[in-house]
Design a protein around this motif. Structure first.
Motif, PDB file in Angstrom:
ATOM      1  N   THR A   8      54.110  55.515  52.473  1.00  0.00           N
ATOM      2  CA  THR A   8      53.113  55.572  53.541  1.00  0.00           C
ATOM      3  C   THR A   8      53.228  54.297  54.350  1.00  0.00           C
ATOM      4  OG1 THR A   8      51.598  56.966  52.288  1.00  0.00           O
ATOM      5  CG2 THR A   8      50.656  55.738  54.110  1.00  0.00           C
ATOM      6  N   THR A  13      57.472  51.351  60.965  1.00  0.00           N
ATOM      7  CA  THR A  13      58.183  52.433  60.274  1.00  0.00           C
ATOM      8  C   THR A  13      59.252  51.926  59.316  1.00  0.00           C
ATOM      9  OG1 THR A  13      59.730  52.639  62.120  1.00  0.00           O
ATOM     10  CG2 THR A  13      57.781  54.084  62.132  1.00  0.00           C
ATOM     11  N   LEU A  16      59.420  53.602  55.828  1.00  0.00           N
ATOM     12  CA  LEU A  16      59.959  54.959  55.913  1.00  0.00           C
ATOM     13  C   LEU A  16      61.466  54.917  56.145  1.00  0.00           C
ATOM     14  CD1 LEU A  16      59.634  58.016  55.932  1.00  0.00           C
ATOM     15  CD2 LEU A  16      59.011  57.854  58.361  1.00  0.00           C
ATOM     16  N   SER A  37      55.849  61.614  53.059  1.00  0.00           N
ATOM     17  CA  SER A  37      55.450  60.553  53.977  1.00  0.00           C
ATOM     18  C   SER A  37      53.974  60.699  54.325  1.00  0.00           C
ATOM     19  CB  SER A  37      56.291  60.618  55.259  1.00  0.00           C
ATOM     20  OG  SER A  37      55.851  59.638  56.179  1.00  0.00           O
ATOM     21  N   GLN A  54      55.291  65.916  55.257  1.00  0.00           N
ATOM     22  CA  GLN A  54      54.397  65.013  55.975  1.00  0.00           C
ATOM     23  C   GLN A  54      52.955  65.290  55.551  1.00  0.00           C
ATOM     24  OE1 GLN A  54      54.908  62.431  58.541  1.00  0.00           O
ATOM     25  NE2 GLN A  54      52.810  62.159  57.842  1.00  0.00           N
TER      26      GLN A  54
END
Length: 132
Positions: A8, A13, A16, A37, A54
């Motif tokens: 998370t 970003t 990720l 995510s 997601q």
């Protein structure tokens, strides 16, 4: 081997992006991967080659990480966070990974303690818990 990576990103970003790099390495080694995510969607990061679930997204309200905002920029309410947690646990159960990788927790992402703790409790409750 089945690998689940839970990430998370709350501000940028980078987390990720690193999770995607790790996922690609597992895929290259012929492993099955599922990224979950929980941050805001990041359309600039290509992930068509990596399975990604997601969650309802959250982000930080500034850099003090004491409040989470939902997809609309409003304070993330308990029901919103509970829905994320249910989806996370359902994804964990259906994917049934051999390895579970979490990002930063418990050293960071403490504001998401409830969902990470629920995930780790579910993993540890299995007869053969995934390596965490």
């Amino acid at each position: 081997m089945k690998v689940m990576i839970v990430v998370t990103h709350l501000l940028g970003t980078g987390h990720l992006a690193r999770a995607l790099t790790l996922a690609r390495a597992y895929i290259a080694a012929s492993d099955s991967v599922q990224i979950v995510s929980g941050g805001m969607p990041a359309p600039l990061l290509q992930h068509n080659d990596v399975p990604m679930m997601q969650l309802q997204p959250v982000r930080s309200d500034g850099v003090d990480f004491s409040r989470l905002l939902d997809a609309d920029g409003e304070i993330a309410e308990e029901a919103y966070l509970a829905s994320r947690q249910r989806t996370l646990l359902e994804t964990f159960t259906s994917f049934a990974p051999d390895i579970l990788i979490t990002e930063l927790f418990p050293f960071g992402r403490r504001i998401l303690k409830a969902e990470f703790t629920a995930l780790l409790s579910s993993a540890r409750a299995l007869p053969t818990p995934p390596l965490v």
